[in-house]
Design an enzyme around this catalytic site. Structure first.
Site, mmCIF file in Angstrom:
data_model
loop_
_atom_site.group_PDB
_atom_site.id
_atom_site.type_symbol
_atom_site.label_atom_id
_atom_site.label_comp_id
_atom_site.label_asym_id
_atom_site.label_seq_id
_atom_site.Cartn_x
_atom_site.Cartn_y
_atom_site.Cartn_z
ATOM 1 C CG ASP A 297 0.255 0.206 2.202
ATOM 2 O OD1 ASP A 297 0.258 0.920 3.159
ATOM 3 O OD2 ASP A 297 0.492 -1.128 3.014
ATOM 4 C CG ASP B 226 2.194 4.656 6.020
ATOM 5 O OD1 ASP B 226 1.878 3.417 6.508
ATOM 6 O OD2 ASP B 226 3.026 5.533 6.128
#
Ligand SMILES: [Zn+2]
Length: 277
Positions: A215, A217
């Site tokens: 991802d 973050d």
């Protein structure tokens, strides 16, 4: 006692590694490791796999018994450890599916036992001395090259180097924290890379971190930020090829007796006060 030469500590979404295994339980002066250890063979090498969070992910990052995990591996004969883990990317170009082999580490954890050499007697045993090991380069250079070559051999161009910042968790970062981590020039953020790496060094183990970006973050200005479901989903999409890379990296590691890296000499000049397993 069974023996192994190479350890693999699997992270979120990576609970099984080898198909044909012998399951054993190992106790240590620091208590029990996260789970049983699973022994098997890759390319003629004896490998011990340990699920970092336990089967079923019942241990959050701050409650993992890192000291027991590394001690247990070493007690089986392990001298080289590969530590795959899920991370958030701190740069837009490090999107989901990026494999980054870090060469630096920043510790932002708060509550974890991060040394064996704390002057506290082992149960029924000796007392470790106070020891300050060199940790300028936290990862094994030989293991890093094995991981990089293994990824390239599977047509998965890895990012060679970068800084893993390890946060306490179990929550993910705020947007402000994420922006700050990125502004420092750090590359990826995770929750388990410390104290795993430093404890490995204290036991004179070679340790290599393989970080898989799941991802971005909280770094994107839009959206809801990272969720645990997203981490597991992206990890499961990549776990097959990560397993292949780990197999190839295991096969490429030198024999333990042939180690000539800085990790193998980590204790030079120090009286540890205790006998390592
Ligand atoms: Zn090494």
């Amino acid at each position: 006692m069974a023996d192994a030469q190479i350890g693999v500590i699997g992270g979120s979404g990576f609970y099984s590694f080898l198909d044909d295994v012998t399951e054993i339980t190992v106790d240590t002066p620091y208590g029990a490791p996260s789970d049983s250890l699973f022994l098997g063979e890759i390319a003629g090498r004896q490998v011990a796999f340990l699920p970092r969070h336990g089967r079923g992910h019942h241990l959050p990052p701050h409650r993992i018994n890192y000291r027991a995990n590394l001690w247990a591996l070493r007690s089986l004969g392990v001298r080289q450890v590969l530590g795959p883990c899920a991370v958030g990317g701190l740069r837009p170009e490090y999107g989901p599916g990026t494999l980054l082999i870090p060469d630096q580490l920043v510790d932002r954890t708060k509550t974890r036992a991060q040394t064996y050499f704390d002057g506290v007697p082992l149960p029924g045993g000796d007392t470790p001395n106070v020891v300050h090991l060199t940790f300028a380069d936290p990862y094994c250079p030989v293991g890093r090259q094995a991981a990089l070559a293994a990824a390239r051999g599977r047509d998965w161009e890895p990012v060679d180097g970068g800084t893993l910042v390890v946060i306490e968790g179990p929550r993910f970062s705020t947007r402000a924290e994420s922006r700050w981590h990125a502004a420092q020039g750090w590359s990826v953020v995770g929750m388990t890379g410390h104290p795993e790496a430093v404890l490995a060094r204290e036991l004179s183990l070679c340790y290599t971190s393989l970080t898989l970006v799941t991802d971005l973050d909280a770094g994107t200005e839009t959206g809801d930020g990272v969720s645990h479901e997203e981490v597991l989903r992206v990890f499961s999409q990549n776990v097959g090829r990560l397993r292949e890379v780990l197999f190839d990296a295991v096969a490429a590691l030198p024999d333990n007796v042939d180690r000539n890296c800085l990790c193998a000499d980590a204790h030079a000049g120090w009286d540890l006060g205790i006998e390592l397993p």
